[in-house]
Motif scaffolding. Sequence first.
Motif, PDB file in Angstrom:
ATOM      1  N   LEU A   1       0.846  -1.184   0.000  1.00 56.63           N
ATOM      2  CA  LEU A   1       0.000   0.000   0.000  1.00 56.63           C
ATOM      3  C   LEU A   1       0.881   1.233   0.000  1.00 56.63           C
ATOM      4  CD1 LEU A   1       0.022   1.435   3.102  1.00 56.63           C
ATOM      5  CD2 LEU A   1      -1.220  -0.660   3.603  1.00 56.63           C
ATOM      6  N   GLU A   2       0.252   2.371  -0.201  1.00 55.50           N
ATOM      7  CA  GLU A   2       0.920   3.644   0.004  1.00 55.50           C
ATOM      8  C   GLU A   2      -0.029   4.527   0.795  1.00 55.50           C
ATOM      9  OE1 GLU A   2      -0.087   6.012  -4.089  1.00 55.50           O
ATOM     10  OE2 GLU A   2       1.543   4.566  -4.137  1.00 55.50           O
ATOM     11  N   VAL A   3       0.540   5.412   1.581  1.00 53.06           N
ATOM     12  CA  VAL A   3      -0.252   6.261   2.468  1.00 53.06           C
ATOM     13  C   VAL A   3       0.369   7.646   2.513  1.00 53.06           C
ATOM     14  CG1 VAL A   3       1.012   5.454   4.516  1.00 53.06           C
ATOM     15  CG2 VAL A   3      -1.283   6.416   4.790  1.00 53.06           C
ATOM     16  N   ARG A   4      -0.478   8.635   2.648  1.00 53.70           N
ATOM     17  CA  ARG A   4       0.014  10.004   2.800  1.00 53.70           C
ATOM     18  C   ARG A   4       0.880  10.099   4.059  1.00 53.70           C
ATOM     19  NH1 ARG A   4      -2.417  14.364   0.313  1.00 53.70           N
ATOM     20  NH2 ARG A   4      -4.014  13.755  -1.179  1.00 53.70           N
ATOM     21  N   GLN A   5       1.973  10.814   3.947  1.00 53.52           N
ATOM     22  CA  GLN A   5       2.875  11.018   5.075  1.00 53.52           C
ATOM     23  C   GLN A   5       2.124  11.598   6.275  1.00 53.52           C
ATOM     24  OE1 GLN A   5       6.529  13.064   4.016  1.00 53.52           O
ATOM     25  NE2 GLN A   5       6.424  14.237   5.903  1.00 53.52           N
ATOM     26  N   SER A   6       1.147  12.455   6.043  1.00 54.89           N
ATOM     27  CA  SER A   6       0.437  13.133   7.131  1.00 54.89           C
ATOM     28  C   SER A   6      -0.707  12.317   7.731  1.00 54.89           C
ATOM     29  CB  SER A   6      -0.131  14.461   6.618  1.00 54.89           C
ATOM     30  OG  SER A   6      -1.104  14.221   5.604  1.00 54.89           O
ATOM     31  N   ASN A   7      -1.030  11.165   7.167  1.00 55.98           N
ATOM     32  CA  ASN A   7      -2.190  10.395   7.620  1.00 55.98           C
ATOM     33  C   ASN A   7      -1.804   9.487   8.792  1.00 55.98           C
ATOM     34  OD1 ASN A   7      -4.514   8.886   7.953  1.00 55.98           O
ATOM     35  ND2 ASN A   7      -4.903   8.713   5.761  1.00 55.98           N
TER      36      ASN A   7
END
Length: 152
Positions: free
Chosen positions: A107-113
């Motif tokens: 997966l990939e995720v926003r750094q801020s999440n």
Amino acid sequence: MSNIDSHFIVPLGVEHVTVMAKIENQAHTHPWSETGLKECFGPLYRVLGIKLQDGLLGFAIVQQIIDEATLLDICVAPDKQGSGFGSLLMQQLIDDAKDAGAVVLMLEVRQSNEAAKYLYEKAGFIESGRRKNYYPTDDGYEDAILMDLALS
């Protein structure tokens, strides 16, 4: 507050896209469009929803190519977040990927999440890389954190 014990996880179909889009728009700063969601129904995808008697409260989309599964989206209605529904959905996704022969779930995720990163780390995902300035923000871009979970 909903009773987590009264949930059930079911496969979703394209007929659920309107409700999925509503949840997506409530939960994400940069939501997928209905068209984008509709494109995730086909032989390479699994779309699961978590429901209570009062309806759909979250969903997840996984694409699997041979033995690599990718979590494309996981989303729980904001008023249900923090109640364990995301973890239940995540565990079902992991079990389904294993059953389908996947050796890794990516997966990939926003750094801020921070909430999503916590969910993924709790499930055993580890950071495997970054895409610099990948996600748009209101004032520029932020990194995407790439994460993997070994399933074998």
